[in-house]
Write a protein that holds these residues in place. Sequence first.
Motif, short mmCIF file in Angstrom:
data_model
loop_
_atom_site.label_atom_id
_atom_site.label_comp_id
_atom_site.label_asym_id
_atom_site.label_seq_id
_atom_site.Cartn_x
_atom_site.Cartn_y
_atom_site.Cartn_z
N ALA A 88 0.88 -1.17 0.00
CA ALA A 88 0.00 0.00 0.00
C ALA A 88 0.91 1.22 0.00
O ALA A 88 1.55 1.52 1.01
N VAL A 89 1.01 1.89 -1.13
CA VAL A 89 2.07 2.88 -1.32
C VAL A 89 1.51 4.26 -1.66
O VAL A 89 0.61 4.40 -2.48
N GLY A 90 2.07 5.28 -0.99
CA GLY A 90 1.83 6.64 -1.42
C GLY A 90 2.47 6.81 -2.79
O GLY A 90 3.68 6.71 -2.92
N MET A 91 1.67 7.03 -3.80
CA MET A 91 2.15 6.99 -5.20
C MET A 91 3.27 7.98 -5.45
O MET A 91 3.09 9.18 -5.26
N PRO A 92 4.44 7.51 -5.89
CA PRO A 92 5.48 8.44 -6.32
C PRO A 92 5.11 9.08 -7.65
O PRO A 92 4.33 8.52 -8.43
N ALA A 93 5.66 10.25 -7.92
CA ALA A 93 5.28 11.01 -9.10
C ALA A 93 6.02 10.56 -10.35
O ALA A 93 6.95 9.74 -10.30
N ASN A 94 5.60 11.14 -11.47
CA ASN A 94 6.19 10.91 -12.79
C ASN A 94 6.14 9.42 -13.15
O ASN A 94 5.11 8.78 -12.93
N ASP A 95 7.23 8.88 -13.68
CA ASP A 95 7.18 7.48 -14.10
C ASP A 95 7.66 6.53 -13.01
O ASP A 95 7.81 5.33 -13.24
N LEU A 154 9.25 -9.13 -8.62
CA LEU A 154 9.67 -9.66 -7.33
C LEU A 154 8.61 -10.54 -6.67
O LEU A 154 8.88 -11.19 -5.67
N GLY A 155 7.38 -10.54 -7.21
CA GLY A 155 6.36 -11.47 -6.71
C GLY A 155 5.25 -10.87 -5.88
O GLY A 155 4.55 -11.60 -5.18
N VAL A 156 5.05 -9.54 -5.95
CA VAL A 156 4.00 -8.92 -5.14
C VAL A 156 2.63 -9.52 -5.47
O VAL A 156 2.35 -9.89 -6.61
N HIS A 157 1.78 -9.62 -4.46
CA HIS A 157 0.43 -10.17 -4.64
C HIS A 157 -0.55 -9.08 -5.08
O HIS A 157 -1.43 -9.32 -5.91
N ALA A 158 -0.42 -7.88 -4.50
CA ALA A 158 -1.33 -6.78 -4.82
C ALA A 158 -0.65 -5.45 -4.51
O ALA A 158 0.23 -5.38 -3.64
N ILE A 159 -1.08 -4.40 -5.22
CA ILE A 159 -0.58 -3.05 -4.99
C ILE A 159 -1.78 -2.13 -4.78
O ILE A 159 -2.71 -2.12 -5.60
N GLN A 160 -1.75 -1.39 -3.68
CA GLN A 160 -2.80 -0.43 -3.36
C GLN A 160 -2.23 0.99 -3.50
O GLN A 160 -1.46 1.44 -2.65
N PRO A 161 -2.57 1.72 -4.57
CA PRO A 161 -2.09 3.11 -4.70
C PRO A 161 -2.83 4.03 -3.73
O PRO A 161 -4.06 3.98 -3.62
N LEU A 162 -2.06 4.87 -3.03
CA LEU A 162 -2.62 5.74 -2.01
C LEU A 162 -2.31 7.21 -2.30
O LEU A 162 -1.23 7.54 -2.79
N VAL A 163 -3.24 8.08 -1.95
CA VAL A 163 -3.01 9.52 -1.92
C VAL A 163 -2.83 9.92 -0.46
O VAL A 163 -3.68 9.62 0.39
#
Length: 238
Positions: free
Chosen positions: A80-87, A99-108
């Motif tokens: 669950a990551v605070g979205m970094p900017a740009n690319d 690397l094998g992550v199961h899920a990604i939760q984009p956060l503001v």
Amino acid sequence: MPRLFVDLPLHENAELTLPPGPARHVQVLRMQPGDTLTCFNGAGGEWTAEVLRMGRQDVEVRIGAHDAVDRELLVKVTLAVGMPANDRMDFLVEKATELGVHAIQPLVCERSVLRLSGERALKKVEHWKGVAVAAAEQSGRTRVPAIEPVLALPAWLAGHRCDAQRWLLSFLRSATSLGHAAPAHDVVFVSGPEGGLSPAEEGLAQHAGFAPVTLGPRVLRADTAPLAALSFLALQHR
């Protein structure tokens, strides 16, 4: 042999028309009838396939034998990551998939540079899903990680319910070294954007059961920290 994610039910001897994305991939590779490829649909394992027909806009294949290969991590890791900017978010999604992550939760978050909502957020999530598919194809994974809808950190914490271990990447003095906090089961990491989480956000995360852990004395970028934590777990639970 090319590997393609085909979002369709697959079974041996089925003859099917590839969806537009995989079909374009086959056409770009200039494959011909009789050529073989590997298909997977995220349900586990992979299939061999043979090209039957190459049309201008469509490609037909015959599905072959199923291989129940499993290349996933032994623990399910959600970032669950605070979205970094740009690319940098593209980079994070690509490398986390490898690397094998199961899920990604984009956060503001309060200090987020990248702030997405509405139609723009929906388009970005679809773009990141495409990045994850391409990384899964390249890396040999047979499952594609979920890319969840963009949410504000407080809203996500309020609605988050799971049995996984919950860790907060933090510089708090009370933080435990990640090396001393190896999980026995699935894990959810919360990680901040550029500038990190605010004290109020760290408090909210701890109140929601996220224990502070540290990766060491150096300050890591918003896209580096979650990947470092995932790498550590990937090496322990291959």
